[in-house]
Design a protein around this motif. Structure first.
Motif, PDB file in Angstrom:
ATOM      1  N   ASP A  18       0.812  -1.209   0.000  1.00  0.00           N
ATOM      2  CA  ASP A  18       0.000   0.000   0.000  1.00  0.00           C
ATOM      3  C   ASP A  18       0.851   1.267   0.000  1.00  0.00           C
ATOM      4  N   HIS A  19       2.101   1.158   0.417  1.00  0.00           N
ATOM      5  CA  HIS A  19       2.985   2.325   0.423  1.00  0.00           C
ATOM      6  C   HIS A  19       4.407   1.845   0.213  1.00  0.00           C
ATOM      7  N   VAL A  20       5.226   2.693  -0.403  1.00  0.00           N
ATOM      8  CA  VAL A  20       6.594   2.301  -0.742  1.00  0.00           C
ATOM      9  C   VAL A  20       7.411   1.929   0.494  1.00  0.00           C
ATOM     10  N   THR A  21       7.103   2.503   1.644  1.00  0.00           N
ATOM     11  CA  THR A  21       7.876   2.181   2.850  1.00  0.00           C
ATOM     12  C   THR A  21       7.750   0.709   3.220  1.00  0.00           C
ATOM     13  N   ASP A  22       6.598   0.101   2.931  1.00  0.00           N
ATOM     14  CA  ASP A  22       6.452  -1.335   3.193  1.00  0.00           C
ATOM     15  C   ASP A  22       7.318  -2.153   2.246  1.00  0.00           C
TER      16      ASP A  22
END
Length: 362
Positions: A18-22
């Motif tokens: 869901d987000h690049v940090t993941d």
């Protein structure tokens, strides 16, 4: 010599994040030798920034829309900007003189505002300027929240997830972690939960010459640009009693380690990773029964011109060895190693444990 090719493993079910940090927070684990593994990060401090920001939001210490501010030499700045992007927060970075154009452009496009310190070869002056600038900003805009990556132990929290990954990937009771000390949060945040599992974990820390953290501040390494590995001012997040062994490595040896890592394993990583690789090779030869985990904090891109462009000058890492010492009085460049034996910090270190309200997570 390069290792013969082996068949890798492919996950049968691709994960959509869901987000690049993941997608980038967890490292790639790469085998460097029979008992040596590299944890290669794009940017290690995503764990620290995500864990800290998430915890602060859960506690109600910060609220969406608020501005978070901190000082950084690079990879924490990007990690904090991405965490703010994820959680709907504003971000202001007081950037070191070492932050390059590529990093600055990423920060600005992510919505962070950036104050960059003027060019300086004196990293102590650079750090002092950054702290002074943060205090000026807080005086004018008290609604900002200072993340204090160097002193607030909330930055330990995110590394519990990394510890779970390491415990699952490297089962067994004999592990040595080799990594840059820096703020103390990454190595400490990994080793504390692993030791609490009852594992026998040695912690080997890397320092540059000129850092006050483990007493090498009487030296100067004029070429040193090893961002994030040491400090010219005391850091409250460094828990000296966690470290079993310390290596002090100069710029040229760190370059040799990074160039060697690229030549031998095709891994393009930063200078702190190069220093860790060099130290881990020496440690693994002396302790062949233990598994050695090398922390690779970032990629080599920001060191391309000032370090990798000089690859022809880099000596073969197999020809290098450290000066083994038993006291800081014998410390000497270009590479020294000492058994710290989980001792207290050198004179001038900040008190351990930290002040009330900043306890290390349990």
């Amino acid at each position: 010599m390069p290792r013969p090719p082996t068949h890798g493993t492919v996950s049968p079910v691709p994960v959509i994040h869901d987000h690049v940090t993941d997608a980038i927070k967890a490292p790639d684990l790469i085998r460097l030798g029979p008992r040596t593994v590299l944890a290669r990060f794009e940017t290690l401090k995503v764990y620290a920034a995500l864990g800290a920001v998430r915890t602060l939001l859960e506690r109600g210490t910060i609220t969406p829309g608020q501005t978070l501010v901190d000082s950084s030499s690079g990879i924490y700045a990007l990690a904090l900007a991405m965490a703010c992007h994820r959680y709907g927060l504003r971000c202001h970075i007081v950037a070191s003189t070492t932050v390059d154009t590529t990093m600055r452009l990423q920060l600005e496009i992510l919505g962070a505002t950036v104050d960059q310190m003027p060019p300086s070869r004196d990293l102590r002056l650079d750090q002092e300027r950054r702290v002074r600038r943060v205090r000026e900003l807080l005086g004018r805009r008290p609604g900002m929240h200072w993340m204090r990556q160097y002193h607030d132990a909330i930055h330990y929290a995110g590394y519990h997830e990394f510890a779970d990954l390491v415990a699952a990937a490297l089962p067994g009771n004999e592990l040595t972690v080799v990594g840059p000390v820096g703020t103390g949060a990454s190595t400490g945040g990994l080793v504390l939960p692993l030791r609490r599992r009852g594992l026998s974990v040695r912690l080997v820390g890397l320092q540059p010459f000129g850092s006050v953290t483990f007493g090498s501040d009487r030296f100067s390494d004029p070429e040193a640009i090893i961002a994030g590995i040491g400090s010219s001012i005391p850091f409250g997040n460094v828990r000296h009693t966690l470290y079993d062994t310390l290596h002090w490595i100069d710029f040229r040896h760190a370059v040799a380690g990074a160039v060697g890592l690229l030549r031998e394993h095709a891994v393009f990583a930063g200078l702190s990773t190069g220093a860790a690789h060099l130290a881990a090779c020496w440690e693994a030869a002396r302790h062949p029964a233990r598994t050695h985990l090398v922390i690779g904090a970032d990629t080599g891109h920001r060191y391309a011109e000032r370090a990798f462009a000089r690859h022809r000058e880099a000596p073969d890492t197999r020809t290098l060895k450290p000066h083994q010492i038993t006291t800081l009085a014998d410390l000497a460049p270009p590479w020294s190693v000492m058994e710290w034996r989980r001792g207290a910090g050198p004179p001038g270190s900040l008190p351990q444990p930290p002040a009330a309200g900043e306890e290390f997570p349990t």
